[in-house]
Design an enzyme around this catalytic site. Structure first.
Site, PDB file in Angstrom:
ATOM      1  N   MET A  26       0.844  -1.194   0.000  1.00  0.00           N
ATOM      2  CA  MET A  26       0.000   0.000   0.000  1.00  0.00           C
ATOM      3  C   MET A  26       0.882   1.248   0.000  1.00  0.00           C
ATOM      4  O   MET A  26       0.431   2.331   0.375  1.00  0.00           O
ATOM      5  CB  MET A  26      -0.929   0.001   1.220  1.00  0.00           C
ATOM      6  CG  MET A  26      -1.906  -1.175   1.184  1.00  0.00           C
ATOM      7  SD  MET A  26      -3.425  -0.891   2.091  1.00  0.00           S
ATOM      8  CE  MET A  26      -2.802  -0.616   3.724  1.00  0.00           C
ATOM      9  N   HIS A  33       9.294  -3.417   3.413  1.00  0.00           N
ATOM     10  CA  HIS A  33       8.786  -3.667   2.055  1.00  0.00           C
ATOM     11  C   HIS A  33       9.936  -4.030   1.107  1.00  0.00           C
ATOM     12  O   HIS A  33       9.785  -4.899   0.251  1.00  0.00           O
ATOM     13  CB  HIS A  33       8.109  -2.414   1.493  1.00  0.00           C
ATOM     14  CG  HIS A  33       6.874  -2.003   2.235  1.00  0.00           C
ATOM     15  ND1 HIS A  33       6.837  -0.911   3.061  1.00  0.00           N
ATOM     16  CD2 HIS A  33       5.633  -2.526   2.241  1.00  0.00           C
ATOM     17  CE1 HIS A  33       5.624  -0.785   3.562  1.00  0.00           C
ATOM     18  NE2 HIS A  33       4.872  -1.747   3.090  1.00  0.00           N
ATOM     19  N   ARG A 180       2.891   2.476   9.947  1.00  0.00           N
ATOM     20  CA  ARG A 180       2.199   3.201  11.030  1.00  0.00           C
ATOM     21  C   ARG A 180       3.156   3.684  12.119  1.00  0.00           C
ATOM     22  O   ARG A 180       2.773   4.522  12.931  1.00  0.00           O
ATOM     23  CB  ARG A 180       1.099   2.323  11.628  1.00  0.00           C
ATOM     24  CG  ARG A 180      -0.034   2.069  10.633  1.00  0.00           C
ATOM     25  CD  ARG A 180      -1.256   1.458  11.259  1.00  0.00           C
ATOM     26  NE  ARG A 180      -2.391   1.531  10.363  1.00  0.00           N
ATOM     27  CZ  ARG A 180      -2.846   0.527   9.617  1.00  0.00           C
ATOM     28  NH1 ARG A 180      -2.253  -0.646   9.656  1.00  0.00           N
ATOM     29  NH2 ARG A 180      -3.895   0.684   8.832  1.00  0.00           N
TER      30      ARG A 180
HETATM   31  O1  PAF Z   1      -0.256  -5.915   3.518  1.00  0.00           O
HETATM   32  C1  PAF Z   1      -0.650  -4.934   2.855  1.00  0.00           C
HETATM   33  O2  PAF Z   1       0.057  -3.944   2.692  1.00  0.00           O
HETATM   34  C2  PAF Z   1      -2.043  -4.968   2.257  1.00  0.00           C
HETATM   35  O3  PAF Z   1      -2.942  -5.589   3.093  1.00  0.00           O
HETATM   36  C3  PAF Z   1      -2.067  -5.587   0.848  1.00  0.00           C
HETATM   37  C4  PAF Z   1      -1.668  -7.049   0.894  1.00  0.00           C
HETATM   38  C5  PAF Z   1      -1.140  -4.829  -0.068  1.00  0.00           C
HETATM   39  C6  PAF Z   1      -3.493  -5.523   0.274  1.00  0.00           C
HETATM   40  O4  PAF Z   1      -3.939  -4.216   0.162  1.00  0.00           O
END
Ligand code: PAF
Length: 270
Positions: A26, A33, A180
């Site tokens: 997201m 990430h 967050r």
């Molecule tokens: O883990 C996340 O960031 C979200 O839940 C995902 C898997 C991208 C789905 O919107």
């Protein structure tokens, strides 16, 4: 790195790739990430990262509007990490979307507090799977329940995708990385490492005491620091059913609100 901004474009551009690893996000990317992209890189295939802040997975009074959006910085990080494509659709992707229901695991843990959250997650992830048609998909194990529910989605919906869980990445003081974390007040940021500390305390004592006592004592310990978990559980890592005694594989999982910021974390004993 090529940016794809619509479903039609994605289908067109990705049509000839049959070796895609999808890394759904997201946005508001951090090293956690990037570790997913690095995990994807190990496979030596075509990496498609996606960025979409999915309104369907936010509850009525949750933080959809304030969720940090940092596209330019995200794109730079993904390019540097070696993503080949970024799929960044607009909310048009939600038009006529097939609404999916998450498996019954979605009613446990986070699902008790966020009842429709996982339906929103499987709806968007199902859509991403249909549009990008990956061979593999990488998800972080910090969202362990999400990982299990997506595993179920793949099986129940006959997607031919191999799901890969990527280990939790932590700050130096142990706090699990999360978009967050930036929203925490200074004082709550200082308190936040207590979350991982208590998970470790449970892990270190798991063969000494009953799970009931471990949960009771650790909840009391947290309370002395002014922290009250939404849940703190020792459960079976496949069914998420509570375990009474240590008998090998266990998931120790917590969700806790620090001010307005809800954080989750876990330790998997495998
Ligand atoms: O883990 C996340 O960031 C979200 O839940 C995902 C898997 C991208 C789905 O919107």
């Amino acid at each position: 790195m090529e940016i794809i901004s619509s479903e039609i474009q994605a289908k067109e551009v990705l049509r000839n790739y049959n070796d895609i690893v999808l890394v759904p996000t997201m946005g508001n990317l951090h090293d956690g990430h990037i570790s997913l992209v690095n995990k994807a890189k190990e496979l030596g295939k075509t990496i498609v990262s996606s960025i979409f802040v999915n309104p369907l997975q936010f509850g009525f009074n949750e933080d959809f509007d304030s969720y940090p959006r940092t596209l330019e910085n995200d794109l730079e990080q993904l390019e540097r990490a070696g993503s080949h494509f970024v799929f960044h659709p607009s909310e048009d992707i939600l038009e006529d979307i097939k609404k999916r229901k998450a498996s019954s695991l979605s009613r446990k843990m986070c699902g008790k507090i966020r009842p429709e959250h996982f339906d929103g997650v499987v709806t968007i992830v199902g859509k991403l799977f249909e549009v990008v048609r990956p061979q593999f998909a990488v998800f972080g194990l910090k969202d362990y329940q999400q990982f299990l529910i997506i595993k179920n989605l793949i099986t129940l919906s006959d997607f031919e995708i191999e799901i890969i869980g990527s280990p939790i990445v932590r700050e130096q003081d142990g706090l699990a990385m999360s978009s967050r974390n930036n929203l925490l007040t200074h004082d709550n940021r200082l308190l936040a490492p207590e979350i991982y500390k208590i998970l470790n305390w449970i892990k270190d004592n798991i063969s000494e005491k009953s799970n009931e006592n471990l949960i009771k004592e650790s909840t009391e310990l947290l309370q002395t620091k002014g922290l009250t978990p939404e849940y703190l559980k020792i459960c079976d890592p496949d069914t998420l059913e509570d375990l009474n005694h240590f008998s090998g594989r266990s998931l120790i999982a917590i969700a806790i609100k620090l001010g307005d910021v809800r954080l989750i974390d876990n330790i998997l004993i495998d």
